[in-house]
Design a protein around this motif. Structure first.
Motif, PDB file in Angstrom:
ATOM      1  N   ASP A  22       0.855  -1.184   0.000  1.00 29.08           N
ATOM      2  CA  ASP A  22       0.000   0.000   0.000  1.00 29.08           C
ATOM      3  C   ASP A  22       0.890   1.233   0.000  1.00 29.08           C
ATOM      4  O   ASP A  22       1.894   1.294   0.730  1.00 29.08           O
ATOM      5  CB  ASP A  22      -0.904   0.025   1.237  1.00 29.08           C
ATOM      6  CG  ASP A  22      -2.004  -1.016   1.175  1.00 29.08           C
ATOM      7  OD1 ASP A  22      -2.319  -1.473   0.069  1.00 29.08           O
ATOM      8  OD2 ASP A  22      -2.545  -1.384   2.237  1.00 29.08           O
TER       9      ASP A  22
ATOM     10  N   THR B   8      -7.512  11.809   2.518  1.00 36.98           N
ATOM     11  CA  THR B   8      -6.840  11.119   1.417  1.00 36.98           C
ATOM     12  C   THR B   8      -7.835  10.704   0.341  1.00 36.98           C
ATOM     13  O   THR B   8      -8.993  10.413   0.620  1.00 36.98           O
ATOM     14  CB  THR B   8      -6.098   9.867   1.919  1.00 36.98           C
ATOM     15  OG1 THR B   8      -7.035   8.959   2.496  1.00 36.98           O
ATOM     16  CG2 THR B   8      -5.028  10.228   2.932  1.00 36.98           C
TER      17      THR B   8
ATOM     18  N   GLU C  69      -8.449   7.995  -2.889  1.00 42.57           N
ATOM     19  CA  GLU C  69      -8.005   6.725  -3.439  1.00 42.57           C
ATOM     20  C   GLU C  69      -7.699   6.903  -4.927  1.00 42.57           C
ATOM     21  O   GLU C  69      -8.546   7.314  -5.704  1.00 42.57           O
ATOM     22  CB  GLU C  69      -9.074   5.663  -3.251  1.00 42.57           C
ATOM     23  CG  GLU C  69      -8.620   4.272  -3.676  1.00 42.57           C
ATOM     24  CD  GLU C  69      -9.656   3.201  -3.386  1.00 42.57           C
ATOM     25  OE1 GLU C  69      -9.492   2.460  -2.401  1.00 42.57           O
ATOM     26  OE2 GLU C  69     -10.641   3.139  -4.155  1.00 42.57           O
TER      27      GLU C  69
ATOM     28  N   ALA D  54      -7.380   1.243  -6.197  1.00 42.41           N
ATOM     29  CA  ALA D  54      -7.874   0.356  -5.150  1.00 42.41           C
ATOM     30  C   ALA D  54      -7.038  -0.920  -5.113  1.00 42.41           C
ATOM     31  O   ALA D  54      -6.502  -1.365  -6.131  1.00 42.41           O
ATOM     32  CB  ALA D  54      -9.344   0.012  -5.398  1.00 42.41           C
TER      33      ALA D  54
ATOM     34  N   ALA E 217      -2.888  -0.758  -2.608  1.00 41.67           N
ATOM     35  CA  ALA E 217      -3.667   0.428  -2.950  1.00 41.67           C
ATOM     36  C   ALA E 217      -2.749   1.647  -3.035  1.00 41.67           C
ATOM     37  O   ALA E 217      -1.670   1.677  -2.443  1.00 41.67           O
ATOM     38  CB  ALA E 217      -4.750   0.660  -1.900  1.00 41.67           C
TER      39      ALA E 217
ATOM     40  N   ARG F   8      -3.030   5.850  -2.469  1.00 43.12           N
ATOM     41  CA  ARG F   8      -3.841   6.982  -2.014  1.00 43.12           C
ATOM     42  C   ARG F   8      -3.015   8.258  -2.098  1.00 43.12           C
ATOM     43  O   ARG F   8      -1.783   8.213  -2.114  1.00 43.12           O
ATOM     44  CB  ARG F   8      -4.321   6.762  -0.579  1.00 43.12           C
ATOM     45  CG  ARG F   8      -5.329   5.618  -0.432  1.00 43.12           C
ATOM     46  CD  ARG F   8      -5.696   5.376   1.039  1.00 43.12           C
ATOM     47  NE  ARG F   8      -4.531   4.942   1.790  1.00 43.12           N
ATOM     48  CZ  ARG F   8      -4.133   5.462   2.955  1.00 43.12           C
ATOM     49  NH1 ARG F   8      -4.824   6.447   3.483  1.00 43.12           N
ATOM     50  NH2 ARG F   8      -3.077   5.006   3.574  1.00 43.12           N
TER      51      ARG F   8
END
Length: 465
Positions: free
Chosen positions: A30, A97, A99, A102, A109, A111
């Motif tokens: 992420d 934040t 996105e 996804a 992810a 962001r």
């Protein structure tokens, strides 16, 4: 010469940063991109749950690639690993934040946390809560906005307010054009302006000092069908013998305070205006609230359109300035992933439409429609999660009369220019005014009462606070 020898400018920095973030996410991490107020980016890679975290060689590869791609738009700390640096939840889990990508399968992810001095609220679209704090239905709110000033937005707001009140509704008009207040005099008639206004409430409420402010007044106009017309002016009448100090108060409106950010403070003031109507002899919340927004890419307009309203009427003339301005705004919504939500709220209004033997109304509106459709295309091209590329999009067609780009016309009428409203108390009953706004009212009133074409599947205003 390498690909990155040429200077990286602001416009290219975000796509470059997002491209590398996607590559890192594809490796299973992420990623949070953080942009500072100067536009510089930093990468926050969440590797804390990966045993010893990202390897030194892997991390160095990311860092070198990031700084090479972004040049001067690489932040002072281009790469932060959560396995090395413990970051506060206010950063890693901030509701601000957006996105970008996804998480899917084994991919992470992406962001974006965008720190700006002004204008941040354009990048977040929410819908107001359907009920107030007591659980009662909230008034339906419609914003009136024009990218450029001088397009008749405030005059249209006053005409629309009277028509809605004539339908038997309790109508409140909130003047949010704080730097250029104007809707109050258009609607006041022989009524009496209240002592305080929107700006007073924002200043006093920041200190917990807003109790008993007189921030709404009933218009001197007597609507048909037992309707009511109320005004919340930007600037109140003030207290006799005491300087109003409007400019000094206005300079303090936009600050974030301990009690809330500017967006939250403005939302609270609009709710206070609605509740103030209920505390009068009316005894009820308004049925409809019209928010007369400030023009331009401004924080008031950002909060009004993106968060406070159910529907937004966008005013414009068929000029290059109009379409260039709206294109910049729409591209910002599309870039932040807000296009599917915001386009449900919008409808174009063609203001000052000529109708003469030399240039007909139909010719003008045909040109307006084409330009509006081209401008809206950036919002139409961004798909919602449940939409399929290439599928028929219904209301996005050029000739669809219900599409957001389809213009609601207001005819140009020379008699409106320079008219001194206080000296013309019956101005809205004049035949040329009724002719100019006939099509506008016929279309806008049902739209406002019906609401947007579909519910925005976004978080509510209350969810963000």
């Amino acid at each position: 010469m390498t690909l990155y020898d040429a200077p990286i400018r602001f416009d290219k920095a975000r796509p470059a940063a997002e491209a590398l973030a996607r590559e890192i996410a594809a490796e299973g991490f992420d990623v949070l991109l953080v942009r500072d107020v100067l536009g510089r980016f930093s990468l926050v890679v969440d590797d804390a749950d990966r045993g010893e975290g990202a390897g030194d060689e892997q991390a160095e590869r990311w860092r070198e690639s990031f700084t090479a791609r972004l040049g001067r738009y690489s932040g002072d700390r281009p790469l932060v690993l959560t396995s090395v640096t413990r970051l506060p939840k206010t950063l890693t889990a901030s509701p601000r934040t957006l996105e970008v990508v996804a998480a899917t399968g084994t991919a992470g992810a992406v962001r974006l946390l965008d720190n700006t001095v002004v204008g941040e609220e354009w990048s977040h679209v929410t819908t107001p809560s359907a009920t107030d704090d007591s659980g009662a239905p909230r008034p339906r709110r419609t914003a009136l906005y024009g990218f450029k000033g001088g397009v008749g937005r405030t005059t249209a707001a006053s005409v629309l307010a009277r028509r809605l009140a004539d339908e038997g509704l309790i109508v409140l008009v909130v003047d949010l054009d704080l730097e250029s207040p104007g809707v109050g005099p258009l609607l006041l008639g022989d009524g009496t302006l209240c002592t305080h206004g929107v700006v007073d409430h924002m200043v006093e409420s920041a200190l917990g000092n807003a109790d008993d402010l007189k921030i709404v007044t009933r218009s001197g106009y007597n609507p048909r069908n037992r309707g009511e017309l109320w005004i919340a002016p930007a600037r109140g009448a003030g207290t006799e013998g005491v300087p109003n100090a409007y400019v000094d108060k206005l300079n303090r409106v936009y600050a974030d305070t301990e009690g809330g950010r500017f967006a939250e403070r403005l939302a609270a003031t609009v709710r206070a205006c609605e509740e103030a109507v209920e505390r009068t002899d009316s005894g009820r919340l308004p049925d409809v609230v019209l928010l007369d927004s400030r023009a331009g890419i401004h924080d008031v307009a950002a909060v009004t359109i993106s968060h406070l309203c159910d529907y937004a009427l966008l005013f414009g003339a068929d000029t290059d300035q109009t379409w260039s301005g709206y294109r910049d705004l729409f591209e910002a919504w599309a870039a932040s992933g807000q296009a599917p939500a915001i386009r449900k709220k919008l409808r174009m209004v063609a203001s000052m439409v000529p109708d003469s033997v030399h240039y007909s109304k139909d010719t003008h509106l045909e040109s307006f429609r084409r330009n509006a459709h081209a401008t809206f295309s950036v919002l139409y091209d961004s798909l919602a999660p449940d939409e399929v590329a290439g599928a028929p999009q219904g209301s996005w067609d050029l000739d669809d009369e219900a599409a957001p780009h389809s213009p609601i016309p207001i005819l140009f009428e020379p008699g409106l220019i320079g008219m001194n409203v206080p000296n013309s108390p019956d101005w809205q009953e004049r035949a040329f005014v009724e002719a100019a706004y006939r099509d506008f009212l016929t279309t806008a009133v049902p739209l406002i009462m019906a609401g947007p074409a579909g519910d925005c599947d976004t978080e509510s205003e209350d969810d963000r606070t």
